[in-house]
Design a protein around this motif. Structure first.
Motif, PDB file in Angstrom:
ATOM      1  N   ASP A 159     -53.170 105.847 -61.280  1.00  0.00           N
ATOM      2  CA  ASP A 159     -51.991 105.426 -60.521  1.00  0.00           C
ATOM      3  C   ASP A 159     -52.285 103.944 -60.067  1.00  0.00           C
ATOM      4  O   ASP A 159     -53.069 103.693 -59.237  1.00  0.00           O
ATOM      5  CB  ASP A 159     -51.858 106.474 -59.368  1.00  0.00           C
ATOM      6  N   SER A 160     -51.507 102.928 -60.630  1.00  0.00           N
ATOM      7  CA  SER A 160     -51.553 101.605 -60.328  1.00  0.00           C
ATOM      8  C   SER A 160     -50.044 100.957 -59.942  1.00  0.00           C
ATOM      9  O   SER A 160     -49.211 101.414 -60.414  1.00  0.00           O
ATOM     10  CB  SER A 160     -52.040 100.901 -61.322  1.00  0.00           C
ATOM     11  N   ASP A 161     -50.451  99.815 -59.146  1.00  0.00           N
ATOM     12  CA  ASP A 161     -49.208  99.264 -59.131  1.00  0.00           C
ATOM     13  C   ASP A 161     -49.213  97.483 -58.899  1.00  0.00           C
ATOM     14  O   ASP A 161     -48.369  96.816 -58.433  1.00  0.00           O
ATOM     15  CB  ASP A 161     -48.624  99.523 -57.407  1.00  0.00           C
ATOM     16  N   GLY A 162     -50.359  97.311 -59.457  1.00  0.00           N
ATOM     17  CA  GLY A 162     -50.492  95.818 -59.917  1.00  0.00           C
ATOM     18  C   GLY A 162     -51.196  95.624 -61.139  1.00  0.00           C
ATOM     19  O   GLY A 162     -52.089  96.352 -61.426  1.00  0.00           O
ATOM     20  N   VAL A 163     -51.047  94.410 -61.798  1.00  0.00           N
ATOM     21  CA  VAL A 163     -51.629  94.344 -63.272  1.00  0.00           C
ATOM     22  C   VAL A 163     -51.882  92.864 -63.297  1.00  0.00           C
ATOM     23  O   VAL A 163     -51.122  91.813 -62.883  1.00  0.00           O
ATOM     24  CB  VAL A 163     -50.862  94.930 -64.117  1.00  0.00           C
ATOM     25  N   GLU A 164     -53.046  92.391 -64.198  1.00  0.00           N
ATOM     26  CA  GLU A 164     -53.157  91.307 -64.796  1.00  0.00           C
ATOM     27  C   GLU A 164     -53.841  91.440 -66.140  1.00  0.00           C
ATOM     28  O   GLU A 164     -54.582  92.328 -66.170  1.00  0.00           O
ATOM     29  CB  GLU A 164     -54.249  90.380 -63.833  1.00  0.00           C
ATOM     30  N   VAL A 165     -53.430  90.510 -67.014  1.00  0.00           N
ATOM     31  CA  VAL A 165     -53.715  90.726 -68.310  1.00  0.00           C
ATOM     32  C   VAL A 165     -54.195  89.387 -69.020  1.00  0.00           C
ATOM     33  O   VAL A 165     -53.436  88.573 -68.718  1.00  0.00           O
ATOM     34  CB  VAL A 165     -52.828  91.445 -69.399  1.00  0.00           C
ATOM     35  N   ARG A 166     -55.074  89.450 -70.044  1.00  0.00           N
ATOM     36  CA  ARG A 166     -55.256  88.197 -70.956  1.00  0.00           C
ATOM     37  C   ARG A 166     -55.432  88.902 -72.211  1.00  0.00           C
ATOM     38  O   ARG A 166     -56.256  89.689 -72.550  1.00  0.00           O
ATOM     39  CB  ARG A 166     -56.448  87.450 -70.355  1.00  0.00           C
ATOM     40  N   VAL A 167     -55.016  87.869 -73.218  1.00  0.00           N
ATOM     41  CA  VAL A 167     -55.135  87.943 -74.577  1.00  0.00           C
ATOM     42  C   VAL A 167     -55.702  86.982 -75.243  1.00  0.00           C
ATOM     43  O   VAL A 167     -54.970  85.948 -75.426  1.00  0.00           O
ATOM     44  CB  VAL A 167     -54.006  88.445 -75.231  1.00  0.00           C
ATOM     45  N   ARG A 168     -57.034  86.844 -75.673  1.00  0.00           N
ATOM     46  CA  ARG A 168     -57.543  85.599 -76.287  1.00  0.00           C
ATOM     47  C   ARG A 168     -57.764  85.793 -77.824  1.00  0.00           C
ATOM     48  O   ARG A 168     -58.310  86.845 -78.154  1.00  0.00           O
ATOM     49  CB  ARG A 168     -59.089  85.533 -75.482  1.00  0.00           C
ATOM     50  N   PRO A 169     -57.392  84.651 -78.610  1.00  0.00           N
ATOM     51  CA  PRO A 169     -57.788  84.803 -79.949  1.00  0.00           C
ATOM     52  C   PRO A 169     -59.172  84.755 -80.180  1.00  0.00           C
ATOM     53  O   PRO A 169     -59.817  84.051 -79.609  1.00  0.00           O
ATOM     54  CB  PRO A 169     -56.899  83.701 -80.566  1.00  0.00           C
TER      55      PRO A 169
END
Length: 465
Positions: free
Chosen positions: A149-159
């Motif tokens: 159960d979460s209410d915040g997010v951060e994402v990174r996609v690196r080649p």
């Protein structure tokens, strides 16, 4: 004795099949009506699941010299979710890179560390050229990751690229998918619940299911009508003798002479139905897809991580279901069965647990096979002994229905993949790992190492010499 019992079961089943498939009006009554309250218990309506789909953006400062731009999202508040993944437009384009997420726990506000999301999942898919694969709805996708159960997010996609080679650009149309699995229809926690049994709204575990069935749920349950009452939350376990008698009812006209003489089949294990784990049957495509038989069982891991409790397993499955259908574009959840860390078995793709349902689990080998997915990631972690035992029990029963020897070999015709070209007849273990049909890590190195004991146990349970 078997003939007498089989005859009795056959009469009962024939009577059941003669009943109309339309449910009585009160069986479909909405919660809150007199029919809905007839049992003397109020019902907490289902809370629909939801999916937030957020386009990724270029990340400043994340681009290495000469490399394609990284994409992602900075920390941000979002509506509550429990499962996360990344999708893109073209299912035939691979994501050569690293996907990582951080999430904020809704209960404590604490941020997790960076977690890797499995990117190589194209091998879990409908067969090339199949109606499901050519529907025009499929997308490329990572595996889903369960984060709670979460209410915040951060994402990174690196080649990323192999040493000495230029990194390929990231696929077009990258989007972050945040899945709230919702809640199944349950007993109202305010109605006679004690402090020890009450659960807060929005919790990841569900109280027992109650209440009337929807028409969609009734239609999904109908293929299991010979095994359990319509709308049952589980299909109960049977002993060996009763399982053998049931086999003669379920497949009397299709059994081989060998099966008729000696029905090698393991006792039917207890299986939680789709209604039991709270499937929203309006999400999937209507109808069912079948293959001719079940000659092999492919064992998988879901690669969703191991940070879940057994009470949360139905929520995890609902999350995977929504991700497979609404994010990836499949007709239904891809696996035929799922197994949690406590050894509980769950019905996967709709169509009947005793039938040869066509899944979307092993690209190129979905015909004439069944897919069993252990919930979790097992590249380095070990599945519990209870889970391994449950996989063996399921394989003994499911393969036994179709006369298949879990300790033996079989031939399957490839529908196309990166190990075998389309049309190749491939000799495989009847109980195989996903990596036996496709070059992949699935079902993880450690779980793959358990397949020998699963084969031995399943063969023993079938009563084979």
């Amino acid at each position: 004795m078997r003939g007498l019992l089989a005859s009795s079961i056959g009469v009962t089943c024939a009577a059941a099949l003669s009943l109309p498939l339309t449910l009585p009006a009160n069986a479909l009554a909405a919660p809150g009506t007199e029919a809905g309250k007839a049992a003397g218990r109020s019902v907490q309506p289902a809370v629909p699941g939801s999916t937030q789909s957020i386009p990724l953006v270029p990340l400043a400062g994340e681009r290495a010299p000469g490399a394609p731009a990284a994409q992602g999202l900075p920390r941000q508040d979002v509506r509550r979710f429990s499962l996360v993944g990344v999708v893109w437009d073209d299912p035939d384009t691979a994501l050569h890179g690293r996907v990582q997420v951080r999430t904020r726990a809704a209960g404590t506000g604490a941020w997790s560390g960076w977690q890797d999301v499995e990117t190589h999942t194209a091998e879990h898919a409908p067969d090339p050229g199949s109606p499901e694969a050519t529907s025009g709805r499929l997308r490329g996708a990572t595996a889903p990751l369960w984060v709670g159960d979460s209410d915040g997010v951060e994402v990174r996609v690196r080649p990323e690229s192999p040493a000495g080679r230029t990194a390929a650009p990231l696929p077009a149309g990258l989007r972050l998918e945040l899945v709230d699995p919702g809640r199944a229809e349950t007993a109202d926690v305010t109605a006679g619940a004690t402090a020890g049994t009450a659960r807060r709204a929005g919790a990841d575990d569900d109280p027992p299911l109650t209440g009337p069935l929807s028409a969609e749920t009734a239609a999904s349950a109908e293929p299991n009508a010979l095994l359990a009452p319509l709308g049952a939350t589980e299909i109960p376990a049977l002993g060996r003798a009763d399982t053998e008698d049931e086999l003669f009812v379920l497949r009397a006209g299709e059994m081989t002479q060998e099966q008729l003489a000696q029905p090698y089949i393991g006792p039917r294990p207890r299986i939680t139905t789709r209604h039991g784990w709270g499937a929203d049957e309006k999400v999937r495509e209507k109808g069912f897809l079948y293959t001719k038989t079940v000659k092999a069982a492919f064992v998988h891991h879901t690669a969703t991580g191991n940070n879940y409790t057994c009470a949360q397993a139905p929520s995890v499955i609902r999350g995977i279901y929504r991700y497979h259908v609404l994010s990836m574009g499949w007709r239904d959840i891809g696996y035929n069965f799922l197994v949690d860390k406590c050894g509980n078995l769950y019905e996967g793709r709709a169509g009947g647990v005793a039938k040869a349902v066509m899944g979307a689990h092993t690209l190129g080998f979905n015909n004439d096979s069944t897919g069993i997915a252990v919930i979790g990631t097992f590249n380095t972690a070990s599945p519990s002994a209870t889970t391994v035992k449950a996989v063996g029990q399921l394989a003994a029963w499911k393969l036994g229905l179709f006369g298949s020897n879990p300790g033996g070999k079989t031939y399957l015709k490839s529908g196309g993949g990166n190990l075998y070209k389309k049309g190749t007849n491939v000799r495989l273990n009847v109980v195989s790992g996903h990596r036996d049909g496709f070059a992949t890590d699935c079902p993880g190195r450690v779980l793959y190492g358990k397949l020998g004991s699963i084969r031995e146990q399943a063969s023993r349970l079938q009563g084979r010499p």
